[in-house]
Design a protein around this motif. Structure first.
Motif, PDB file in Angstrom:
ATOM      1  N   TRP A   1       0.823  -1.200   0.000  1.00  0.00           N
ATOM      2  CA  TRP A   1       0.000   0.000   0.000  1.00  0.00           C
ATOM      3  C   TRP A   1       0.863   1.258   0.000  1.00  0.00           C
ATOM      4  CZ3 TRP A   1      -3.501  -1.961   4.569  1.00  0.00           C
ATOM      5  CH2 TRP A   1      -4.361  -2.947   4.074  1.00  0.00           C
TER       6      TRP A   1
ATOM      7  N   SER B   1      -7.553  -5.230  -3.279  1.00  0.00           N
ATOM      8  CA  SER B   1      -6.795  -4.667  -2.166  1.00  0.00           C
ATOM      9  C   SER B   1      -5.312  -4.491  -2.493  1.00  0.00           C
ATOM     10  CB  SER B   1      -6.936  -5.558  -0.924  1.00  0.00           C
ATOM     11  OG  SER B   1      -6.406  -6.857  -1.175  1.00  0.00           O
TER      12      SER B   1
ATOM     13  N   TYR C   1      -4.731  -0.877  -3.467  1.00  0.00           N
ATOM     14  CA  TYR C   1      -5.120   0.180  -2.532  1.00  0.00           C
ATOM     15  C   TYR C   1      -3.957   1.112  -2.214  1.00  0.00           C
ATOM     16  CZ  TYR C   1      -9.536  -2.146  -1.254  1.00  0.00           C
ATOM     17  OH  TYR C   1     -10.780  -2.702  -1.260  1.00  0.00           O
TER      18      TYR C   1
ATOM     19  N   LEU D   1      -6.881   4.073   1.968  1.00  0.00           N
ATOM     20  CA  LEU D   1      -7.932   3.069   1.797  1.00  0.00           C
ATOM     21  C   LEU D   1      -7.577   1.781   2.525  1.00  0.00           C
ATOM     22  CD1 LEU D   1     -10.646   2.612   0.463  1.00  0.00           C
ATOM     23  CD2 LEU D   1      -9.464   1.848  -1.607  1.00  0.00           C
TER      24      LEU D   1
END
Length: 333
Positions: free
Chosen positions: A124, A274, A277, A281
């Motif tokens: 991320w 995901s 992301y 988030l």
């Protein structure tokens, strides 16, 4: 020969203006003719008193320092809380005083954040760096080119285009998220990196700022001299325009970087995987599962602390360009 006392008690010979006037040498030496009846050193005392008059009164300085201190505390208190909380376990977050340390193990807890779920936080973090870095750089270059063209070239519809750009400043990004999602779904780019990157390269405020700054900081005479020397328009823009607009470009880059880094709604609408992301988030998804996995509270706080560090570093590195821009016109040629 008539003589006159100078400020130091010396002698000044008669000058060309008549008796009592200082000679050229006395003027060059910094001496002044003393008015009749004036005491030696009076001129220096008047100059010192004038310099003191330029300083603001003491009460104004106290009020200014107090207001700046309150503002600094207001902005730094959440950061301090984040630093303290990142050293605590999930149970200590709710069971101890929030603004002081309790059995701190910062490296241990941050290591857990980075290694949880096969290091998803690191992914991320890299996604956010890519979105914000590439998007802000592209937005800065596009804004610089558009602002420079609107400021230095005359063409039909120039003011109309600029007014449309100004209207874009007034439109919130959240109002465009759903139309953008429908558009990207039609062309097959939803749930991809491009779905977040492409909207990020557009900065109406950046275009506005670059036009205003280019009109003031890039002299037309310098551009004409470059054209006379045989430089093309692209070379003039890249070698002269961009350098003279550096303070404005740094401002656009930093604003756009912070905007993309903190952007939440656009990735929420565009992304469902995901692995794509950004940090904001991803931390929200952790917080949603924290009721069933209490350790995620600590991971969320630790991840939020790590997410602040790039912005702090970027601000510290780029602020010198602002100081340079502020002092550009302060030296008289």
């Amino acid at each position: 020969m008539t003589e006159a006392n100078d400020l130091t008690g010396g002698v000044v010979a008669d000058g060309p203006g008549g008796p009592g006037e200082p000679t050229d040498g006395a003027v060059r030496g910094g001496l002044e003719a003393v008015p009749p009846g004036a005491r030696p050193g009076a001129g220096r005392r008047r100059a010192a008193k004038g310099r003191e008059g330029l300083e603001p009164p003491l009460r104004h300085r106290i009020i200014t320092a107090s207001l700046l201190t309150v503002a600094a505390l207001y902005f730094l208190t959440p950061v301090y809380w984040l630093v303290v909380s990142s050293t605590k376990s999930s149970s200590d977050l709710f069971g101890t005083f929030g603004f002081w340390f309790h059995d701190p193990h910062p490296l241990d807890y941050l290591h857990r954040v980075l290694t949880y779920d096969d290091g998803i936080y690191v992914r991320w973090f890299a996604n956010s760096l890519m979105y914000a870095g590439v998007g802000a750089l592209a937005a800065t270059l596009l804004s610089a080119a558009a602002g420079y063209a609107l400021a230095k070239y005359r063409f039909p519809g120039r003011e109309g285009i600029f007014n449309v750009i100004l209207a874009g400043v007034l439109i919130p990004g959240t109002a465009l998220a759903l139309p953008l999602y429908l558009l990207f779904s039609e062309i097959g780019l939803a749930n991809t990196y491009w779905a977040v990157l492409i909207p990020s390269v557009v900065s109406p405020f950046g275009v506005y700022l670059c036009r205003i700054y280019a009109a003031a900081a890039v002299p037309d005479s310098l551009l004409e001299a470059a054209r006379i020397d045989g430089a093309g328009e692209a070379r003039i823009f890249s070698t002269l325009g961009l350098r003279l607009m550096t303070p404005a470009l740094v401002t656009v880059f930093l604003f756009q970087f912070v905007h993309i880094w903190n952007n939440f709604f656009l990735p929420l609408v565009m992304l469902s995987d995901s692995d794509l992301y950004p940090i904001q988030l991803g931390l929200t998804s952790w917080q949603g599962y924290a009721d069933r996995q209490p350790e995620l509270y600590q991971y969320t706080v630790g991840g939020a602390f790590l997410s602040v560090l790039p912005l702090m570093v970027l601000m510290g590195v780029l602020q010198r360009y602002w100081r340079t821009g502020l002092t550009e016109g302060s030296v008289k040629a």
